[in-house]
Every structure is written in C-alpha cells, then in structure tokens.
Design a protein around this motif. Structure first.
Motif, mmCIF file in Angstrom:
data_model
loop_
_atom_site.group_PDB
_atom_site.id
_atom_site.type_symbol
_atom_site.label_atom_id
_atom_site.label_comp_id
_atom_site.label_asym_id
_atom_site.label_seq_id
_atom_site.Cartn_x
_atom_site.Cartn_y
_atom_site.Cartn_z
ATOM 1 N N ALA A 422 0.836 -1.212 0.000
ATOM 2 C CA ALA A 422 0.000 0.000 0.000
ATOM 3 C C ALA A 422 0.867 1.257 0.000
ATOM 4 C CB ALA A 422 -0.925 0.004 1.205
ATOM 5 N N GLN A 423 2.071 1.160 0.602
ATOM 6 C CA GLN A 423 3.022 2.270 0.610
ATOM 7 C C GLN A 423 4.235 1.895 -0.241
ATOM 8 O OE1 GLN A 423 2.741 5.418 2.472
ATOM 9 N NE2 GLN A 423 0.628 4.656 2.361
ATOM 10 N N VAL A 424 4.704 2.832 -1.042
ATOM 11 C CA VAL A 424 5.816 2.573 -1.961
ATOM 12 C C VAL A 424 7.100 3.150 -1.354
ATOM 13 C CG1 VAL A 424 6.745 3.030 -4.278
ATOM 14 C CG2 VAL A 424 4.277 2.677 -3.956
ATOM 15 N N SER A 425 8.186 2.379 -1.451
ATOM 16 C CA SER A 425 9.485 2.913 -1.036
ATOM 17 C C SER A 425 10.471 2.778 -2.192
ATOM 18 C CB SER A 425 10.019 2.175 0.195
ATOM 19 O OG SER A 425 10.543 0.914 -0.171
ATOM 20 N N PHE A 426 11.375 3.752 -2.298
ATOM 21 C CA PHE A 426 12.363 3.694 -3.375
ATOM 22 C C PHE A 426 13.328 2.530 -3.161
ATOM 23 C CE2 PHE A 426 10.761 7.932 -4.135
ATOM 24 C CZ PHE A 426 10.742 7.974 -5.514
ATOM 25 N N GLU A 427 13.596 2.199 -1.906
ATOM 26 C CA GLU A 427 14.472 1.056 -1.634
ATOM 27 C C GLU A 427 13.806 -0.240 -2.102
ATOM 28 O OE1 GLU A 427 17.672 1.004 -0.831
ATOM 29 O OE2 GLU A 427 17.403 3.166 -1.051
ATOM 30 N N GLY A 428 12.504 -0.333 -1.881
ATOM 31 C CA GLY A 428 11.752 -1.509 -2.330
ATOM 32 C C GLY A 428 11.783 -1.630 -3.848
ATOM 33 N N LEU A 429 11.676 -0.488 -4.542
ATOM 34 C CA LEU A 429 11.745 -0.494 -6.012
ATOM 35 C C LEU A 429 13.130 -0.960 -6.475
ATOM 36 C CD1 LEU A 429 9.942 2.826 -7.087
ATOM 37 C CD2 LEU A 429 9.250 0.510 -7.685
ATOM 38 N N ARG A 430 14.170 -0.456 -5.803
ATOM 39 C CA ARG A 430 15.539 -0.859 -6.194
ATOM 40 C C ARG A 430 15.749 -2.359 -5.961
ATOM 41 N NH1 ARG A 430 16.626 4.220 -3.699
ATOM 42 N NH2 ARG A 430 17.279 5.764 -5.244
ATOM 43 N N TRP A 431 15.192 -2.853 -4.879
ATOM 44 C CA TRP A 431 15.312 -4.287 -4.595
ATOM 45 C C TRP A 431 14.610 -5.098 -5.686
ATOM 46 C CZ3 TRP A 431 11.547 -8.009 -3.622
ATOM 47 C CH2 TRP A 431 12.031 -9.252 -3.192
ATOM 48 N N PHE A 432 13.425 -4.637 -6.143
ATOM 49 C CA PHE A 432 12.656 -5.343 -7.169
ATOM 50 C C PHE A 432 13.450 -5.396 -8.485
ATOM 51 C CE2 PHE A 432 9.530 -5.720 -10.584
ATOM 52 C CZ PHE A 432 8.698 -6.741 -10.118
ATOM 53 N N TYR A 433 14.168 -4.273 -8.783
ATOM 54 C CA TYR A 433 14.892 -4.200 -10.053
ATOM 55 C C TYR A 433 16.412 -4.359 -9.860
ATOM 56 C CZ TYR A 433 10.614 -2.586 -12.386
ATOM 57 O OH TYR A 433 9.351 -2.521 -12.921
#
Length: 623
Positions: A422-433
């Motif tokens: 529900a909440q987006v984090s830039f660290e989470g995006l970097r981990w995904f990619y």
C-alpha cells in the motif's frame, strides 16, 4: 409587433412546399403559429392533420402555448387543441410505438447508454485518461454514423483508432438489439426503415399529417429530413422555417446543405425572407451582416433593423486575458448602475473551459452568475491530478494510488508488480529491479527529480514536471493515440501554471484549490435553486436567447475560429457561431480579444480582420 408583407405571404400560404428564411429576431415563431391558425380558420384544414415539429420539448411546448393563446384571441371555432406539436424524436417514437407496441422500457436512457459503452470500452483495455471527454466524443460519433446512415467501414474516428471505434460500435449495436433497447438515434433510424419497408404504414401516417411545419430547419440532420420527406408525400405540404446562417450543430449531424438544396428537392417551393430584425439595434445588425457576408455557401440576405441607431459596438484588445476579464467585471458593475439587471447580461465563450478565470474574478467580487454549461474544474482535470500527485510524492506522500498515477508519465517502464504494498518505497523499487541497472538508474533519476521539485514554487514545479521530467513527451504520445492535438493538452498545463503563478508555497496553492472547488460546488447548488445573475454560456448553448448586453470573449485565432476548424466548411460554421453570438444582443455588444495569454502571443480572429472591423477600430483610436 406588426406583420410585414413577407410574414403575411408566409401566413397565408396554402398548399405545396414553402421555405421561410427567418433572420435573427424576425418573428418566426409568431409567423408559424399564425400560419397554423390561418390554415384552420381560412383554409378549413382539420386541426388533427397539422403537425408542427421542432428540436426541443421546451420549444414545442412554448410554441403550443402561444398557438393556444392566439386561438382564444381569434375565437377559432374548431378543435384546435388537436394540432400536434412535438419534437422529431417524440413524433417518430409515436410512429414506432404504434407499429411495434413499444413502451418506455424499450428506450435506452442516456445514463444506461454510458454504462453499456463503459463496459464495452473497459473490456477493450484501452488507456483513457479523460474519460468524460472520451465517452462524450464516442456517443457523438455513434450518432453521426447512425444519423448520416454512413457505412461503418467508411467512417474514420476522430476519437480513437478506427478499428477500435468500429469494434466498440458493433458491440454497442449488438448489445442494444439483444436487450431490445433503442437509443435516441435508433428512433430515427428505425422509423426510416419502417416507413421505407411498409407502404401501408407510411400511407396511414401521410393521411394523418397532411400539413407539416418544421421549425429551426437549419438544424436538421439527414435522417430526420429523409423521414420528413416521406411523411410529406404525395401532397408535399411542407413548410420549413430556419436560417442557414445559424446552422451551428455539425457535431450533431446538422447540415446547412440540406436547407441550401431544398429548392432542388422541391422545385415548386415558394421562398420568403423575414428580413426585419425586431430584436437588435441597427449598429448590431449591420455588424452581423458584415461578418456573415464573408461566408460563401449561404442564401444571400439583406437584413435590416426595426430600430435604427443604437449604441456603437465596442471592439477592444487587451494586453492579456486578466485585463480582459477585469474589464468585463468593471463594465458589468457600470451597466448595473445604469439600470440593466444582471439577468439582462450575457458573457459568451467558444468553449465552456474558456470561462474559468472570469468565474474566479466574479466569485472574488461577489457578482452573481449562472452558467448554461457545466464549468469543468481545472484542478479536477486528469493532467492537473497528475501534477498534484507529482507534488504530493515530492512532499513525502508514498501511497500506491498516487505513485500509480505518475510512475509511467513519462514511460519509465515500471511494472505494477513492483508496487505490491500500500506504501511505496524507493528502496523496495531498487530491490525489485536489483538485477536491472538501467531500471535502477531510472529510479535514481525519479528520486532526484522529486527532491528538486519539493524545493520549488508551484509555478516552477509545474514547468519542471512539464519540461525537466519529460511529462510533455508523455502528453504528445497520448494525443497521438487519441487523435487529438497535443496543443489542447499543453493548454491545460499552461492554465495550471498561470493559476499557480501567484502562490509561493504548495500548501498555499492547495488551500486555494480547495476553496475554489468548494465555491464551484456552492455556485452549482445556487444555480439549481436561484438561476439569478449574469448568464455565462458557450455560443452553442445560447442560441434562441437574447439579452440587453452581450460580451463576446476571446475573439482570437484558435478560440474563434476554434483550432480544430481547419476545413473551409468548418471555418464557415465557426463564423456562423460568431454570428449567433453577435445577434443575441439587443442594445449593447462588446467584442473582446487578448494579445497574450499564459505568456503566449495571440492573434486577433480573422472574423474581425477580414471585414476591416479591427482596422477601423485602430484608426478611430489614432484620431
């Protein structure tokens, strides 16, 4: 109002076809009602065999009321209540009802029509941002195909890819047939098919209506005309009234060519012209004639005013749009002091969005107004919502909903799968990619852009989103897909930037947005209950009305004529639209234009330069 000789000839016309060209304010409704009385009293025509058709229920009701009053005044000794006054849709529905035993449940409401179309479009998985505008355009195009009886394979959509439109159209028609539902256009289409296939039914209705009168004939579409021609046979007692110079509904399928070719369809038709304008001062009538005479495809008419003289028409330029709007506010206050009530004033625009900044000005100075068209809230436009989402995220908002709005505008190739919380984090995006360096670079760039944004003023931020982040490129791609001019979308960005210019912080700007939105809602409620104040309207919605004082706004190239008008016939329709605006005024008329808006230079409308109106004004200033 005394009858003139042209009116008398039209009123006393007996059998056969006749075309009555009726200029603005020339007493056409009086002429029609008196002709119906004359048919009953002098020609001994049975009232029930007379059909009077117009385009709206309100117009049909008003005409019937005037006719009934006239019959009482003239002591008509016949069952005059049996004359039929109706709209095309109302009359044609009656024909279908008797043939197919239809009832109200077979008629598709506008609301249900939109619901069906939305279901079909969503199944196509189209990317549509401006949903309201898209579906309005889609409904108009479906009407164009049906009313023009255009083969689907020969129709090219202006709203979406051609194959997409054809698939939507076919699915919509199939769905309506399966549910035994008729939309308004089907009423016309099925009536035409019924009368062409069933001679017995056609003959019955021809005997029922032996005299047909059509008002506002310039607004007729091909399908409506085809049915009228069938009903009028074999006697052809068809009396049409209209003004080809006021044909402004091409988007509904109306064609001035139908009226222009009427004498070819009916070579024996008599023609009369109601040339005297009982509404406007001669200064206004003379200017209107200068403007409309530039159109080549029209019946040439020499119109004149019943009232000679009058106030000179004001044609005025302003350095920018804000000056133009403040000038209107000042003139309105001046007119009120001179005894002209707000209800006798109208401010007219080419499009409903044109009034945005004037509305803000009127609300600020507490000047009452009512709008004939819904004013779109600039801040609720999908582009504005995108910009606001960018700013919210720059200020620390991290909701998935906000992030989804902007993550691929411009396209960064982010996947929705990357946003599983529900909440987006830039660290989470970097981990995904993490295994895709090029995607991580894009994430870094977005984060840098957002950090830059949060330190800016609202005005600076809007321009940075547009040019620095690359949102303009996204708008260009979207415009290409939707077959619209990218300039239309850029205009929203420019208006948004202009609205934000005087605010130093985002919080200040957001407070203004909230207050403005609330004021618009309150204004909408007031309009329903009070309907008081200055009328603000588009030129399309003002037809048929008249006011003591009229302001024609933004008479610039791109606005009037509208930037979408590129063909000769569409430019002529824009000129007719301008003519309709001019002829709404009784005593005072202002024609205004700006030299700049949103820091862009504007050009005065060709409708003012081609007839020397602007040059004359400039010479007068130098004296």
């Amino acid at each position: 109002m005394k009858e003139n000789s042209a009116q008398n000839r039209a009123i006393s016309h007996d059998k056969g076809p006749m075309m009555l060209l009726a200029g603005p304010g020339s007493g056409k409704t009086t002429t029609i009602t008196k002709r119906v009385v004359n048919l009953i009293q002098e020609k001994k025509v049975t009232p029930s065999s007379i059909l009077v058709v117009t385009f709206t229920k309100a117009a049909a009701r008003e005409m019937k009321e005037r006719f009934l009053r006239l019959c009482k005044e003239k002591n008509v000794n016949a069952p005059y209540e049996q004359v039929t006054f109706g709209t095309f849709h109302g009359v044609y529905y009656t024909i279908l009802k008797y043939a197919y035993h239809l009832n109200a449940q077979n008629i598709l409401s506008e609301e249900r029509k939109y619901d069906i179309l939305k279901e079909i479009v969503y199944r196509q998985k189209l990317t549509i941002e401006d949903e309201k505008e898209f579906f309005q355009g889609l409904v108009q195009e479906i009407s164009m195909v049906k009313n023009g009886r255009i083969p689907l394979e020969h129709y090219y959509s202006a709203n979406c890819p051609d194959d997409t439109f054809r698939a939507i159209y076919q699915a919509y028609v199939k769905r309506c047939k399966a549910s035994k539902l008729l939309d308004f256009d089907d009423i016309l289409l099925y009536t035409y098919e019924l009368l062409t296939n069933r001679n017995d039914i056609l003959r019955g209705w021809q005997k029922r209506f032996s005299y047909i009168l059509v008002d506002e004939f310039q607004d007729i579409n091909q399908l409506q005309y085809d049915v009228v021609k069938l009903l009028a046979k074999p006697e052809d007692n068809l009396f049409i009234v209209g003004d080809d110079d006021q044909s402004i509904y091409a988007f509904r399928g109306a064609k001035p060519e139908i009226m222009l070719h009427f004498p070819e369809d009916y070579p024996d038709a008599k023609t009369e012209l109601l040339a005297c304008n009982y509404r406007s001062a001669s200064t206004i009538v003379e200017l209107s004639q200068k403007v409309i005479s530039e159109n080549s495809r029209r019946y040439k008419k020499e119109l004149f005013a019943d009232r000679m003289g009058g106030n000179p028409v004001t044609i005025q330029a302003f350095e920018d749009g804000k000056q133009e709007e403040l000038y209107v506010k000042n003139q309105v206050q001046k007119l009120l002091k001179e005894g002209i009530p707000y209800e006798e004033m109208a401010v007219l625009y080419r499009t409903n969005s044109g009034a945005r900044f004037l509305v803000e000005t009127l609300m600020r100075y507490q000047i009452p107004f009512c709008m004939r068209d819904t004013l779109p809230n600039l801040y609720e436009h999908w582009i504005a919502q995108d910009v606001i989402s960018y700013i919210h995220i720059a200020m620390g908002e991290r909701s998935r909903r906000e992030f989804l709005r902007i993550m691929n505008r411009p396209n960064r190739y982010f996947s929705r799968d990357a946003l599983d919380e529900a909440q987006v984090s830039f660290e989470g995006l970097r981990w995904f990619y993490e295994e895709k360096d090029w995607m991580c670079d894009r994430i870094d760039k977005l984060e840098e852009d957002l950090n830059t944004l949060k330190r800016m003023t609202p005005y600076g931020a809007i321009n940075y989103i547009r040019y620095g982040i690359g949102y303009e490129e996204y708008l260009k791609e979207y415009a290409g897909y939707r077959k619209i001019k990218s300039e239309e979308l850029f205009e929203v960005m420019e208006e948004l930037a202009s609205s934000a210019k005087n605010f130093k912080s985002f919080s200040e700007w957001f407070v203004h947005i909230e207050e403005y939105t609330q004021q618009l809602k309150e204004q909408a409620k007031k309009q329903v209950s009070e309907k008081k104040g200055i009328t603000i309207s588009t030129l399309h919605s003002i037809k048929g009305l008249e006011f003591d004082a009229v302001f024609l706004m933004d008479v610039n190239e791109g606005s009037l004529p509208y930037h979408k008008a590129v063909t000769e016939s569409s430019i002529e329709e824009e000129r007719r639209l301008f003519y309709v605006g001019i002829t709404r005024a009784r005593k005072f008329l202002w024609i205004l234009y700006a030299k700049n808006r949103h820091d862009k230079e504007l050009e005065v409308s060709r409708f003012l330069t081609e007839s020397g109106l602007v040059l004359k004004e400039e010479k007068d200033k130098k004296k």
